[in-house]
Design a protein around this motif. Structure first.
Motif, short mmCIF file in Angstrom:
data_model
loop_
_atom_site.label_atom_id
_atom_site.label_comp_id
_atom_site.label_asym_id
_atom_site.label_seq_id
_atom_site.Cartn_x
_atom_site.Cartn_y
_atom_site.Cartn_z
N UNK A 20 -9.63 12.39 10.79
CA UNK A 20 -9.01 11.62 9.72
C UNK A 20 -8.84 12.50 8.50
N UNK A 21 -8.02 12.03 7.56
CA UNK A 21 -7.69 12.79 6.36
C UNK A 21 -7.64 11.80 5.20
N UNK A 22 -8.20 12.20 4.06
CA UNK A 22 -8.02 11.40 2.84
C UNK A 22 -6.72 11.86 2.17
N UNK A 23 -5.85 10.93 1.86
CA UNK A 23 -4.57 11.18 1.20
C UNK A 23 -4.65 10.60 -0.21
N UNK A 24 -4.29 11.39 -1.22
CA UNK A 24 -4.28 10.91 -2.60
C UNK A 24 -2.87 10.48 -2.97
N UNK A 25 -2.72 9.21 -3.35
CA UNK A 25 -1.44 8.67 -3.78
C UNK A 25 -1.41 8.48 -5.28
N UNK A 26 -0.35 8.93 -5.93
CA UNK A 26 -0.24 8.84 -7.39
C UNK A 26 1.12 8.33 -7.85
N UNK A 27 2.07 8.21 -6.95
CA UNK A 27 3.42 7.74 -7.28
C UNK A 27 3.75 6.51 -6.45
N UNK A 77 -8.16 19.81 -17.96
CA UNK A 77 -8.86 18.62 -18.47
C UNK A 77 -8.16 17.29 -18.20
N UNK A 78 -6.96 17.30 -17.64
CA UNK A 78 -6.29 16.04 -17.31
C UNK A 78 -6.97 15.40 -16.11
N UNK A 79 -6.90 14.08 -16.05
CA UNK A 79 -7.39 13.32 -14.90
C UNK A 79 -6.26 12.40 -14.47
N UNK A 80 -5.89 12.48 -13.20
CA UNK A 80 -4.85 11.63 -12.64
C UNK A 80 -5.52 10.61 -11.74
N UNK A 81 -5.34 9.33 -12.06
CA UNK A 81 -5.92 8.25 -11.27
C UNK A 81 -4.90 7.76 -10.25
N UNK A 82 -5.41 7.37 -9.09
CA UNK A 82 -4.54 6.85 -8.04
C UNK A 82 -5.36 6.16 -6.98
N UNK A 83 -4.82 6.14 -5.77
CA UNK A 83 -5.50 5.54 -4.63
C UNK A 83 -5.67 6.58 -3.54
N UNK A 84 -6.81 6.52 -2.88
CA UNK A 84 -7.08 7.39 -1.74
C UNK A 84 -7.00 6.55 -0.47
N UNK A 85 -6.24 7.03 0.49
CA UNK A 85 -6.09 6.37 1.78
C UNK A 85 -6.68 7.27 2.85
N UNK A 86 -7.57 6.73 3.65
CA UNK A 86 -8.08 7.48 4.81
C UNK A 86 -7.15 7.15 5.97
N UNK A 87 -6.48 8.18 6.49
CA UNK A 87 -5.47 8.02 7.53
C UNK A 87 -5.76 8.97 8.70
N UNK A 88 -5.12 8.70 9.81
CA UNK A 88 -5.20 9.63 10.94
C UNK A 88 -4.11 10.69 10.79
N UNK A 89 -4.31 11.87 11.34
CA UNK A 89 -3.34 12.95 11.18
C UNK A 89 -1.92 12.59 11.64
N UNK A 90 -1.78 11.73 12.63
CA UNK A 90 -0.43 11.38 13.10
C UNK A 90 0.38 10.63 12.04
#
Length: 188
Positions: A20-27, A77-90
């Protein structure tokens, strides 16, 4: 760098060896979740700021009249907030196509709200890609966004949905919020 980065992403960041992979979403990944995921939680990354500096030739604009969408710009020093999704590589077979217009993926440290850190994959469109529009005044960007359209709809919808998603997340972004105010005024 070519506009279509699908092959580059698959070559430069192979994921087949991972479970699995954690994906960071910001847009748009904050409000348009058109992929399966195993888990989702709020997260942030340091040293990056969200900016409407990337051209969209394939979703919120056209090759002749690109829209403006977000990318991340390095900013100490910037911090970008978003959502992390744990997904499978496919899952990246779909995401690489969705994010193909100049975005490259790489791993970066990501922090969950409880303080736990993991390596997360993020898509970023740098100034090295042909679709990069770069900075402009907020007034210029707002006018550009207010009147751009593409196969995925109005560029203004992208901005306003992102602004709403960030507010719902409890992580408003000043750059996005100010653009949203100006675009709403232009559309009235």
């Amino acid at each position: 760098m070519p506009n279509d980065t699908v092959a580059l992403n698959q070559q430069n960041t192979p994921l087949d060896h991972l479970d699995d992979v954690w994906l960071f979403g910001y847009g748009s990944l904050l409000y348009k979740v058109d992929f399966p995921y195993l888990e989702c939680q709020p997260a942030s990354i340091r040293g990056w700021a969200r900016r409407f500096w990337q051209g969209s030739h394939d979703h919120r604009g056209t090759p002749e009249a690109p829209g403006r969408v977000v990318t991340l710009i390095e900013e100490p020093n910037a911090v970008c907030h978003g959502l992390a999704y744990r997904v499978t590589p496919d899952t990246f077979a779909h995401l690489d196509v969705r994010e193909k217009n100049g975005y490259l993926r790489f791993f970066t440290p990501m922090t969950f709200n409880d303080g736990q850190q993991v390596e997360g994959l993020v898509y970023v469109a740098s100034e090295a890609n042909a679709a990069f529009l770069g900075p402009a005044s907020l007034t210029e960007m707002a006018r550009h966004i207010a009147f751009s359209h593409g196969p995925s709809g109005a560029n203004a919808d992208y901005l306003l949905q992102l602004d709403d998603a960030l507010a719902e997340l409890g992580a408003p972004d000043a750059h996005v919020a100010e653009l949203a105010i100006q675009v709403r005024q232009l559309l009235e």
